[in-house]
Design an enzyme around this catalytic site. Structure first.
Site, short mmCIF file in Angstrom:
data_model
loop_
_atom_site.label_atom_id
_atom_site.label_comp_id
_atom_site.label_asym_id
_atom_site.label_seq_id
_atom_site.Cartn_x
_atom_site.Cartn_y
_atom_site.Cartn_z
N TYR A 78 76.29 97.96 131.16
CA TYR A 78 76.23 97.16 129.94
C TYR A 78 76.96 95.83 130.13
CZ TYR A 78 74.74 101.09 126.86
OH TYR A 78 74.06 102.11 126.25
N GLY A 79 77.98 95.87 130.99
CA GLY A 79 78.93 94.76 131.07
C GLY A 79 78.36 93.43 131.50
N CYS B 98 88.23 99.18 131.19
CA CYS B 98 86.88 99.71 131.40
C CYS B 98 87.06 101.18 131.71
CB CYS B 98 86.18 99.00 132.56
SG CYS B 98 84.60 99.74 133.02
N THR B 99 86.26 102.03 131.05
CA THR B 99 86.49 103.47 131.21
C THR B 99 86.06 103.99 132.58
OG1 THR B 99 84.42 103.87 130.03
CG2 THR B 99 86.46 104.00 128.76
N HIS B 100 85.41 103.13 133.38
CA HIS B 100 85.12 103.52 134.76
C HIS B 100 86.36 103.39 135.66
CE1 HIS B 100 80.94 103.13 133.51
NE2 HIS B 100 80.53 103.56 134.69
N GLU C 3 79.65 104.08 139.82
CA GLU C 3 78.44 104.87 139.52
C GLU C 3 77.80 105.39 140.82
OE1 GLU C 3 76.58 105.40 136.35
OE2 GLU C 3 78.36 104.72 135.27
N CYS D 77 83.60 103.17 125.78
CA CYS D 77 83.18 102.06 126.63
C CYS D 77 83.84 100.80 126.07
CB CYS D 77 81.66 101.95 126.56
SG CYS D 77 80.95 100.53 127.39
N ASN D 78 84.63 100.13 126.90
CA ASN D 78 85.30 98.91 126.43
C ASN D 78 84.30 97.83 126.09
OD1 ASN D 78 88.53 98.88 127.13
ND2 ASN D 78 87.38 100.35 128.34
N THR D 79 83.22 97.77 126.88
CA THR D 79 82.22 96.72 126.67
C THR D 79 81.58 96.87 125.30
OG1 THR D 79 81.81 96.81 129.03
CG2 THR D 79 80.15 95.72 127.69
N ASP E 119 78.92 106.32 126.32
CA ASP E 119 79.26 105.24 127.25
C ASP E 119 77.95 104.78 127.90
OD1 ASP E 119 80.73 103.51 129.01
OD2 ASP E 119 80.64 105.01 130.60
N SER E 120 78.05 103.66 128.60
CA SER E 120 76.87 103.17 129.33
C SER E 120 76.52 104.08 130.50
CB SER E 120 77.18 101.78 129.88
OG SER E 120 78.25 101.88 130.79
N1 DGL Z 1 82.65 102.06 130.99
C1 DGL Z 1 82.18 100.80 130.49
C2 DGL Z 1 83.34 100.00 129.92
O1 DGL Z 1 84.36 100.61 129.59
C3 DGL Z 1 81.39 100.13 131.57
C4 DGL Z 1 80.47 99.15 131.05
C5 DGL Z 1 79.28 98.83 131.88
O2 DGL Z 1 78.32 99.59 131.86
O3 DGL Z 1 79.27 97.76 132.49
O4 DGL Z 1 83.28 98.80 129.75
#
Ligand code: DGL
Length: 260
Positions: free
Chosen positions: A38-39, A180-182, A148, A69-71, A6-7
């Protein structure tokens, strides 16, 4: 070994679910904290980072890669599948299947990063399988930095969430995808603000379940540890106190994070 990236720390919600569902499998996790989020970045940059993350996990011995990570799943999956021969599991497909199984009204909300929402991946994937479904999407770019930072219970976070969820008020959705996994870390703040009649689809849990059935259908792809206890190794590309604290909160145990 199962390689997961993930990011940042959001993908740990996927890793936690994988630890619970597949306790005999070893996990290698890479959180690219140094380059998060990343988003807000371009598809080219996100793809480039995803290629490097995957190379790292393969060099360390992963037999399957989970893009937690969805992104990255939205913009880099095809490229990773062209580039590498191991199976690449992403988080969007499992969440879409959960939506189709659970929604009664066919009116769906999706929240995610700007890159995920811009890619339109959820709307395309849902309506490809269920053309009469309506999908309403909302980018929430401020949520990843707040998570974060460990600001998961602050007044400011609640206010920002209320603002992001406001557009869904008159849409009569019955399902909201945490795209988003966050976001599972904000679940307790999201549910009361979206309303208790709206079901939340957590892409991290759905992905762990999907991985579990994928491995059952493909035995021998990655070996379970048998007599040896499974190992769980968590790499990060940057290490700060807040990352350490949020990671410990996700797993409910002190976490040893290895800086690479
Ligand atoms: N957990 C990432 C997701 O699912 C976050 C992406 C990010 O870093 O912006 O999209």
């Amino acid at each position: 070994m199962i390689g997961i990236f993930d990011s940042g720390i959001g993908g740990m919600t996927v890793a936690r679910a994988v630890e619970q569902l597949l306790p005999d499998h070893s996990i290698l996790y890479l959180g690219d904290i140094a380059r998060t989020p990343y988003g807000t970045k371009s598809a080219e940059t996100i793809t480039d980072y995803s290629l490097r993350n995957t190379e790292f996990l393969l060099e360390k011995g992963s037999g399957v890669i989970v893009i937690a990570c969805n992104t990255a799943s939205s913009v880099a999956t095809e490229r990773l599948r062209q580039e590498f021969r191991v199976p690449i599991i992403e988080v969007v497909t499992p969440a879409v299947h959960a939506v189709l199984a659970r929604s009664q009204s066919g009116r769906i909300g999706v929240i995610g990063t700007s890159a995920t929402i811009r890619s339109n991946v959820y709307e395309r994937s849902i309506t490809a399988l269920a053309p009469d479904f309506r999908v309403f999407s909302q980018a929430c770019p401020l949520l990843v930095p707040l998570v974060e930072e460990g600001w998961v219970n602050k007044r400011e976070t609640k206010m920002i969430l209320r603002r992001y969820l406001h557009p869904f008020r008159d849409k009569q959705i019955d399902t909201l995808v945490l795209g988003c996994t966050h976001y599972p870390l904000l679940r307790d703040l999201i549910q009361p603000r979206i309303g208790k009649r709206v079901g939340l689809v957590d892409s991290s849990i759905e992905t762990a379940r999907y991985l579990q059935s994928f491995l059952a259908e493909n035995p021998g792809l990655v070996r379970a540890n048998g007599e040896q206890p499974a190992t769980h190794t968590y790499f990060v590309t940057d290490l700060t106190d807040s990352v350490q604290q949020v990671a410990a909160r996700i797993f409910n145990r002190p976490m040893e994070l290895e800086l690479v």
